[in-house]
Scaffold this motif. Sequence first.
Motif, PDB file in Angstrom:
ATOM      1  N   GLN A 101       7.544   4.132   1.763  1.00 46.92           N
ATOM      2  CA  GLN A 101       7.446   2.689   1.556  1.00 46.92           C
ATOM      3  C   GLN A 101       7.584   1.931   2.872  1.00 46.92           C
TER       4      GLN A 101
ATOM      5  N   LEU B 212       4.652  -0.470   4.508  1.00 46.10           N
ATOM      6  CA  LEU B 212       4.881  -1.916   4.515  1.00 46.10           C
ATOM      7  C   LEU B 212       5.221  -2.444   5.904  1.00 46.10           C
TER       8      LEU B 212
ATOM      9  N   GLU C 192      -0.118  -5.075   7.143  1.00 48.15           N
ATOM     10  CA  GLU C 192      -1.395  -5.628   6.682  1.00 48.15           C
ATOM     11  C   GLU C 192      -2.532  -5.369   7.654  1.00 48.15           C
TER      12      GLU C 192
ATOM     13  N   TYR D  82      -4.984  -3.199  -0.148  1.00 46.29           N
ATOM     14  CA  TYR D  82      -3.596  -3.271   0.319  1.00 46.29           C
ATOM     15  C   TYR D  82      -2.642  -3.488  -0.858  1.00 46.29           C
ATOM     16  N   PHE D  83      -3.074  -4.275  -1.832  1.00 48.00           N
ATOM     17  CA  PHE D  83      -2.263  -4.447  -3.043  1.00 48.00           C
ATOM     18  C   PHE D  83      -2.057  -3.103  -3.734  1.00 48.00           C
ATOM     19  N   GLN D  84      -3.128  -2.297  -3.781  1.00 46.67           N
ATOM     20  CA  GLN D  84      -3.046  -0.972  -4.407  1.00 46.67           C
ATOM     21  C   GLN D  84      -2.089  -0.059  -3.646  1.00 46.67           C
TER      22      GLN D  84
ATOM     23  N   LEU E 126       0.533  -0.856  -1.862  1.00 50.22           N
ATOM     24  CA  LEU E 126       1.920  -1.251  -2.112  1.00 50.22           C
ATOM     25  C   LEU E 126       2.324  -0.965  -3.557  1.00 50.22           C
ATOM     26  N   PHE E 127       1.440  -1.234  -4.484  1.00 45.67           N
ATOM     27  CA  PHE E 127       1.798  -1.077  -5.897  1.00 45.67           C
ATOM     28  C   PHE E 127       1.967   0.398  -6.260  1.00 45.67           C
TER      29      PHE E 127
ATOM     30  N   GLN F 245       6.190  -0.644  -4.684  1.00 46.49           N
ATOM     31  CA  GLN F 245       6.633  -1.856  -3.981  1.00 46.49           C
ATOM     32  C   GLN F 245       5.989  -3.057  -4.680  1.00 46.49           C
TER      33      GLN F 245
ATOM     34  N   ALA G 100       3.758  -6.325  -3.204  1.00 47.43           N
ATOM     35  CA  ALA G 100       2.344  -6.367  -3.594  1.00 47.43           C
ATOM     36  C   ALA G 100       1.987  -7.712  -4.215  1.00 47.43           C
TER      37      ALA G 100
ATOM     38  N   LEU H  77      -0.594 -10.636  -2.652  1.00 42.82           N
ATOM     39  CA  LEU H  77      -1.786 -11.085  -3.375  1.00 42.82           C
ATOM     40  C   LEU H  77      -1.701 -12.582  -3.678  1.00 42.82           C
TER      41      LEU H  77
END
Length: 820
Positions: A442, A446, A451, A463-465, A467-468, A472, A476, A480
């Motif tokens: 993680q 992060l 980013e 990037y959302f994927q 982290l999720f 996290q 995420a 978003l």
Amino acid sequence: MDAEGFGELLQQAEQLAAETEAVSELPHVERNLQEIQQAGERLRSRTLTRTSQDAADVKASILLGSRGLDIFHISQRLESLSAATTFEPLEPVKDTDIQGFLKNERDNALLSAIEESRRRTFLLAEEYHRESMLVQWEQVKQRVLHTLLGAGEDALDFSQDVEPSFVSEVTAPGRSALDSVEVAYGRQIYIFNEKIVNGHIQPNLGDLCASVAEILDDKNVSDMWLMVKQITDVLLVPAKDTLKSRTSVEMQMAFVRQALGFLEDSYKNYTMMTVYGNLHQAQLGGVPGTYQLVHSFLNIKLPGPLPGMQDGEIEGHPVWAVIYYCLRCGDLNAAMHVVNRVQHQLGDFKSWFQEYANSPDRRLSPTSENKLRLHYRRVLRNSADPYKRAVYCLIGKCDISDNHGEVADKTEDYLWLKLNQVCFDDDGSSSPQDRLTLPQLQKQLLEDYGESHFSASQQPFLYFQVLFLTAQFEAAVAFLFRVERLRSHAVHVALVLYELRMLLKSSGQSAQLLSQEPGDPPTVRRLNFIRLLMLYTRKFESTDPREALQYFYFLRNEKDSQGENMFMRCVSELVIESREFDMLLGRLEKDGSRKPGVIDKFAGDTGAIISKVALEAENKGLFEEAVKLYELAANPDKVLELMNRLLSPVIAQVSAPQSNKERLKNTAVAIAERYRSQGVAGDKSVDATFYLLLDLMTFFDEYHAGHVDRAYDVMERLKLLPLNQESVEERVAAFRNFSDEVRHNLSEVLLATMNILFTQYKRLKGAPAGTPGRPQRTLDDRDMQLRRQARALITFAGMIPYNMAGDTNARLVQMELLMN
């Protein structure tokens, strides 16, 4: 001036000098021009100072005199006051004076008590003031924070990628500020809340929100919701402490399993699409299954022989490549099938893989793991076959520093590899280079990569994927949310997590959107859920208050820093901002019954919410709105109290259509009729003041309309003013019971009444002499009566303990003199 004039002036000056020298009694003073100028300036400054002080005194006298205050007498009384004899410590007396000593001690004790009480009073007042200021400042801070986008250091980033504007654009009245995506989500939130408030089984909010993706026909959004549903589909353990639940080993293992399952299913779909999109090159055939699918996929991906591949081939493809892609598609049985077919080429790998495949948590025993790692370090670390190295690193969870770029060339492949290498048990046998924990992964994604590494501004869903899938969730959602076009998706993902009790919320409402809190593990972030929701609804709460209310309902169990229920607070602010009182809170019908509003289905005790909104409106000075709200809340005392405050300044004004007075009069009359018909009454003094102000309004309406006789009859029935000398003292005594709202209008009432008497007097004087119908004696009696009534008003005005407007008494006396 000509030469003759100058000559004459010179002659006069010489004559004056001679006369001065002749007078020997006066001292002779010689000054040059500069000294004369300085002396003149000093005199002028003294004169100006005195003049300005005098002018200030004159202005003060005029100002205070207009309010009925005598500044000369007040100044004398203030100068006569002295605190020295009141609060100065008393001087000690001689030891032999027992009486003086005791009196002195008693007085000192009293003075000490008074001083201590004074000190405590000031301290208490300062403390109350400080607390009030802190509360007000906290509210101001919240408003400021809600207009900023802020998430850490990105709050003031004005780059093109992040759109910082968060003030909703001004839209034409009546037009919705919601776009099509927000409307679609809003519909699902409405369905969800309807089920809850009607007592039905709570639906799955994730499924409802995922249905929006089908409407939008956007693959990225569909994949996002598919991922959210799969990751959150874990066995939830009821726990009051969400942090403890989220950081437990069992929960984290479940998240990793779900993430691997999602990545494997996605990759299998990708291989199928690739194969079916290139059927000629894939040469799909044989027994349906993962093995055949991988074989056809490799016909496309690896069409020719590759150098460096080890341990032979199976049906024309490298053995380790086939095993790797079977594992990548999540099919251990297909991989086992390959291993069994070529077991003679793989040495001890078959026994290791068999143990791995049969393990419930995909983990070798410590003994087997150490053997595999030793074999890897000695033989395979520098192997030319990237697939073989990748498979060994997966099975043995070793060499975590190798990213296997030749095999995992996409972010999803890299994530899948790393998640497979994550360890949860700390047996102490693994070296640091062979041990990867979830918090380490993680932090790497992060903080270390961040980013910029993943080009988040160009690929926000990716990037959302990232982290999720690494659990996290808060980071995420916060990321978003900062992308304006994707903000609605972020909010609804947060709502799904919140309903599943999986969201880590900030402990304070003033925290940043994404924050770390003392005492939390280093990699844990918290989301300011309340702020997220309020920022989202700010865009449309003024144009679409119904939809905003649906979102505020999620805050029904949340409290702010002062312990106030957030749902009630948000509803209060929403009603005040949108002014949709009737729609949201209900409407009072003519018969006094209340027509329910939107809020009724969300709250059992609507009276408390309406009272809260009414108090907020009153505090903001919206008295007319507060009156309507207090009526809805069935609080007649506050209704009449506020109506008295509204009516008091306008009752003496001239009525005009559409004026404030006319509007307030109609409201007051409607309230009076409703209360009279229903038998509703408030506090006795407030009630009496309200009806007296209504009667005074009638009096002034008749007076301004020129109906002096009718106005006189109204005043006579009110018994507010004495209309004969005998009732003066009685009216003065009664005056002490009147409220300030009535007293403030006393000057106007007196002047209007005196004007009525004067008008009647002039009319009497203008009438012809006595007639048989009206003999002269009757006219004289009426004349005498009017003058006595005027005298009674003058006496009353002088006796009442109230300072009226400065010229009121003068005007009363002037009109009374005109009548004599």
